[in-house]
Motif scaffolding. Structure first.
Motif, PDB file in Angstrom:
ATOM      1  N   ALA A   1       0.848  -1.189   0.000  1.00  0.00           N
ATOM      2  CA  ALA A   1       0.000   0.000   0.000  1.00  0.00           C
ATOM      3  C   ALA A   1       0.882   1.235   0.000  1.00  0.00           C
ATOM      4  CB  ALA A   1      -0.918   0.009   1.217  1.00  0.00           C
ATOM      5  N   LEU A   2       0.422   2.268  -0.677  1.00  0.00           N
ATOM      6  CA  LEU A   2       1.085   3.569  -0.661  1.00  0.00           C
ATOM      7  C   LEU A   2       0.388   4.434   0.379  1.00  0.00           C
ATOM      8  CD1 LEU A   2       1.502   4.144  -4.493  1.00  0.00           C
ATOM      9  CD2 LEU A   2       3.241   3.378  -2.859  1.00  0.00           C
ATOM     10  N   ARG A   3       1.190   5.086   1.217  1.00  0.00           N
ATOM     11  CA  ARG A   3       0.628   5.810   2.350  1.00  0.00           C
ATOM     12  C   ARG A   3       1.201   7.218   2.440  1.00  0.00           C
ATOM     13  NH1 ARG A   3      -2.070   2.356   5.675  1.00  0.00           N
ATOM     14  NH2 ARG A   3      -1.740   0.127   5.271  1.00  0.00           N
ATOM     15  N   SER A   4       0.375   8.130   2.936  1.00  0.00           N
ATOM     16  CA  SER A   4       0.828   9.498   3.192  1.00  0.00           C
ATOM     17  C   SER A   4       0.351   9.918   4.570  1.00  0.00           C
ATOM     18  CB  SER A   4       0.290  10.458   2.127  1.00  0.00           C
ATOM     19  OG  SER A   4      -1.124  10.463   2.116  1.00  0.00           O
ATOM     20  N   SER A   5       1.241  10.585   5.306  1.00  0.00           N
ATOM     21  CA  SER A   5       0.933  11.049   6.654  1.00  0.00           C
ATOM     22  C   SER A   5       1.306  12.518   6.771  1.00  0.00           C
ATOM     23  CB  SER A   5       1.707  10.242   7.704  1.00  0.00           C
ATOM     24  OG  SER A   5       1.223   8.923   7.804  1.00  0.00           O
ATOM     25  N   LEU A   6       0.394  13.299   7.313  1.00  0.00           N
ATOM     26  CA  LEU A   6       0.632  14.725   7.525  1.00  0.00           C
ATOM     27  C   LEU A   6       0.845  14.959   9.018  1.00  0.00           C
ATOM     28  CD1 LEU A   6       0.675  17.413   5.900  1.00  0.00           C
ATOM     29  CD2 LEU A   6      -1.669  17.770   6.697  1.00  0.00           C
ATOM     30  N   TRP A   7       2.060  15.363   9.371  1.00  0.00           N
ATOM     31  CA  TRP A   7       2.422  15.621  10.758  1.00  0.00           C
ATOM     32  C   TRP A   7       2.486  17.124  10.996  1.00  0.00           C
ATOM     33  CZ3 TRP A   7       3.590  11.981  14.637  1.00  0.00           C
ATOM     34  CH2 TRP A   7       3.585  10.639  14.219  1.00  0.00           C
ATOM     35  N   VAL A   8       1.964  17.554  12.137  1.00  0.00           N
ATOM     36  CA  VAL A   8       2.007  18.974  12.499  1.00  0.00           C
ATOM     37  C   VAL A   8       2.611  19.108  13.895  1.00  0.00           C
ATOM     38  CG1 VAL A   8       0.004  19.527  11.077  1.00  0.00           C
ATOM     39  CG2 VAL A   8      -0.320  18.976  13.490  1.00  0.00           C
ATOM     40  N   HIS A   9       3.286  20.228  14.119  1.00  0.00           N
ATOM     41  CA  HIS A   9       3.845  20.519  15.440  1.00  0.00           C
ATOM     42  C   HIS A   9       2.881  21.443  16.164  1.00  0.00           C
ATOM     43  CE1 HIS A   9       6.703  21.784  18.550  1.00  0.00           C
ATOM     44  NE2 HIS A   9       7.384  20.689  18.233  1.00  0.00           N
ATOM     45  N   ASP A  10       2.416  21.009  17.348  1.00  0.00           N
ATOM     46  CA  ASP A  10       1.381  21.770  18.054  1.00  0.00           C
ATOM     47  C   ASP A  10       1.948  22.779  19.044  1.00  0.00           C
ATOM     48  OD1 ASP A  10       2.309  20.214  20.124  1.00  0.00           O
ATOM     49  OD2 ASP A  10       0.417  19.160  20.483  1.00  0.00           O
ATOM     50  N   GLY A  11       3.253  23.064  18.925  1.00  0.00           N
ATOM     51  CA  GLY A  11       3.899  23.983  19.851  1.00  0.00           C
ATOM     52  C   GLY A  11       4.699  23.274  20.915  1.00  0.00           C
ATOM     53  N   ALA A  12       4.391  21.991  21.135  1.00  0.00           N
ATOM     54  CA  ALA A  12       5.118  21.207  22.130  1.00  0.00           C
ATOM     55  C   ALA A  12       5.684  19.925  21.542  1.00  0.00           C
ATOM     56  CB  ALA A  12       4.200  20.868  23.306  1.00  0.00           C
ATOM     57  N   GLN A  13       5.005  19.357  20.547  1.00  0.00           N
ATOM     58  CA  GLN A  13       5.423  18.070  20.011  1.00  0.00           C
ATOM     59  C   GLN A  13       4.824  17.859  18.628  1.00  0.00           C
ATOM     60  OE1 GLN A  13       3.296  16.485  23.471  1.00  0.00           O
ATOM     61  NE2 GLN A  13       2.473  14.930  22.109  1.00  0.00           N
ATOM     62  N   TRP A  14       5.383  16.886  17.896  1.00  0.00           N
ATOM     63  CA  TRP A  14       4.860  16.509  16.590  1.00  0.00           C
ATOM     64  C   TRP A  14       3.744  15.495  16.771  1.00  0.00           C
ATOM     65  CZ3 TRP A  14       5.991  18.826  12.072  1.00  0.00           C
ATOM     66  CH2 TRP A  14       7.128  19.635  12.027  1.00  0.00           C
ATOM     67  N   ARG A  15       2.640  15.703  16.020  1.00  0.00           N
ATOM     68  CA  ARG A  15       1.504  14.789  16.095  1.00  0.00           C
ATOM     69  C   ARG A  15       0.960  14.526  14.697  1.00  0.00           C
ATOM     70  NH1 ARG A  15      -2.279  16.449  21.286  1.00  0.00           N
ATOM     71  NH2 ARG A  15      -1.331  14.946  22.693  1.00  0.00           N
ATOM     72  N   LEU A  16       0.460  13.314  14.516  1.00  0.00           N
ATOM     73  CA  LEU A  16      -0.096  12.920  13.228  1.00  0.00           C
ATOM     74  C   LEU A  16      -1.495  13.500  13.077  1.00  0.00           C
ATOM     75  CD1 LEU A  16       0.209  11.293  10.637  1.00  0.00           C
ATOM     76  CD2 LEU A  16      -0.608   9.271  11.872  1.00  0.00           C
ATOM     77  N   ARG A  17      -1.681  14.328  12.054  1.00  0.00           N
ATOM     78  CA  ARG A  17      -2.960  15.013  11.837  1.00  0.00           C
ATOM     79  C   ARG A  17      -3.845  14.297  10.831  1.00  0.00           C
ATOM     80  NH1 ARG A  17      -7.152  16.573  10.939  1.00  0.00           N
ATOM     81  NH2 ARG A  17      -8.075  18.657  11.071  1.00  0.00           N
TER      82      ARG A  17
END
Length: 323
Positions: free
Chosen positions: A299-315
């Motif tokens: 499978a081909l996958r894409s993940s968008l990660w954002v930094h919430d000011g304290a840590q990176w999280r998967l959005r």
């Protein structure tokens, strides 16, 4: 005839002052709570008290409207397996809220019932009424005042109970087998995360103090794909953004809550990961693309990660079977 009732829970702070309520109509409802509890506890207690309150009407089908996927899945899907394993999950850890679940298991024996998922805070009259009363109970505990408990369903058979049952009744669908859930069809979306109270929101450790955002995100993605991480609801709760959504390979849309519960029950991850790219879309956003290979295929996958000011999280995440 069928008794239709909404059941809901509320926790201020989650955990915090907590309330629960079930509602049939203005003359037939009940509420309660605790000085300290979680939203999940309130949701479960509302269902338990509804079964208890209608125990003197065993011939009536019970149609329970609920906005908690956690409660519906716990009662109708996972509880038999938990019981066989001594009330432990697939990873061997104890089931949360086990005492409430054990009491529900006893209360539904011999009853005819079914659950229907409804979207919370979406204008559904019965759900809104139950939510208002559950939140009022939680607020009463927060303020140290008496809780409005409601008239209930009647402690024993009689004219009042029969009248309430008649007011709550509607044309009954085909009855489910005694003590068994009649399937409605599995919902694919639901509104509110139910599991925030179970999480430890610790900062996410970076691979190294001088690591790039791309390297940090790749390390976190690989961590999230490991079975030991996927089975740890506390850790997945840290890694997934509160507004996380996923479009699965089947086209189904998954919420954060649904993904966390699914991973906890079925933690097996893909066997191989091939990173295709890591692109910084902004100072606080990284898009990661990769290929996974498992027994079911690639499978081909894409993940968008954002930094919430304290840590990176998967959005956001999307997976597509590779042709």
């Amino acid at each position: 005839m069928t008794i239709t009732a909404a059941a809901d829970g509320s926790a201020l702070g989650n955990p915090g002052p907590a309330g629960w309520a079930w509602y049939v109509n203005d003359d037939c409802w009940r509420a309660g709570g605790w000085p300290h509890g979680t939203n999940n506890m309130g949701e479960l207690m509302a269902v338990l008290d509804l079964f208890r309150a209608t125990a003197h009407l065993p011939g009536e089908d019970l149609h329970i409207l609920c906005d908690s996927q956690y409660v519906i899945n716990s009662v109708t899907k996972w509880m038999p397996g938990w019981k066989r394993k001594g009330w432990r999950k697939s990873d061997g850890k104890p089931v949360m809220n086990v005492e409430l679940l054990k009491e529900i298991d006893q209360a539904l024996a011999g009853r005819k019932y079914k659950f229907e998922w409804v979207r919370g805070h979406a204008g559904h009259d019965l759900n809104e009424a139950a939510d208002d009363r559950a939140r009022a109970a939680a607020t009463a505990y927060q303020q140290g005042v008496a809780v409005r408990q409601g008239p209930g369903f009647g402690a024993a058979p009689g004219e009042a109970a029969a009248s309430a049952a008649q007011a709550a009744s509607q044309a009954a669908p085909q009855a489910a087998p005694s003590g068994r859930q009649e399937p409605f069809g599995e919902p694919t979306l639901f509104d509110e995360p139910d599991l925030f109270s179970e999480l430890d929101e610790d900062p996410t450790p970076a691979p190294g103090t001088d690591a790039s955002p791309e390297a940090i995100v790749e390390a976190l993605e690989r961590e999230l794909l490991r079975p030991e991480t996927r089975s740890d609801i506390g850790r997945t709760g840290v890694l997934l953004h509160p507004d996380f959504t996923e479009i699965g390979s089947s086209g189904r849309i998954w919420t954060r809550d649904a993904v966390m519960m699914s991973l906890e029950e079925n933690p097996d991850g893909p066997a191989e990961v091939e990173i295709l790219g890591a692109d910084r879309l902004g100072d606080q956003i990284v898009l990661l693309t990769y290929r996974t290979t498992a027994r079911s295929g690639t499978a081909l996958r894409s993940s968008l990660w954002v930094h919430d000011g304290a840590q990176w999280r998967l959005r956001f995440h999307q997976g597509t079977p590779e042709a």
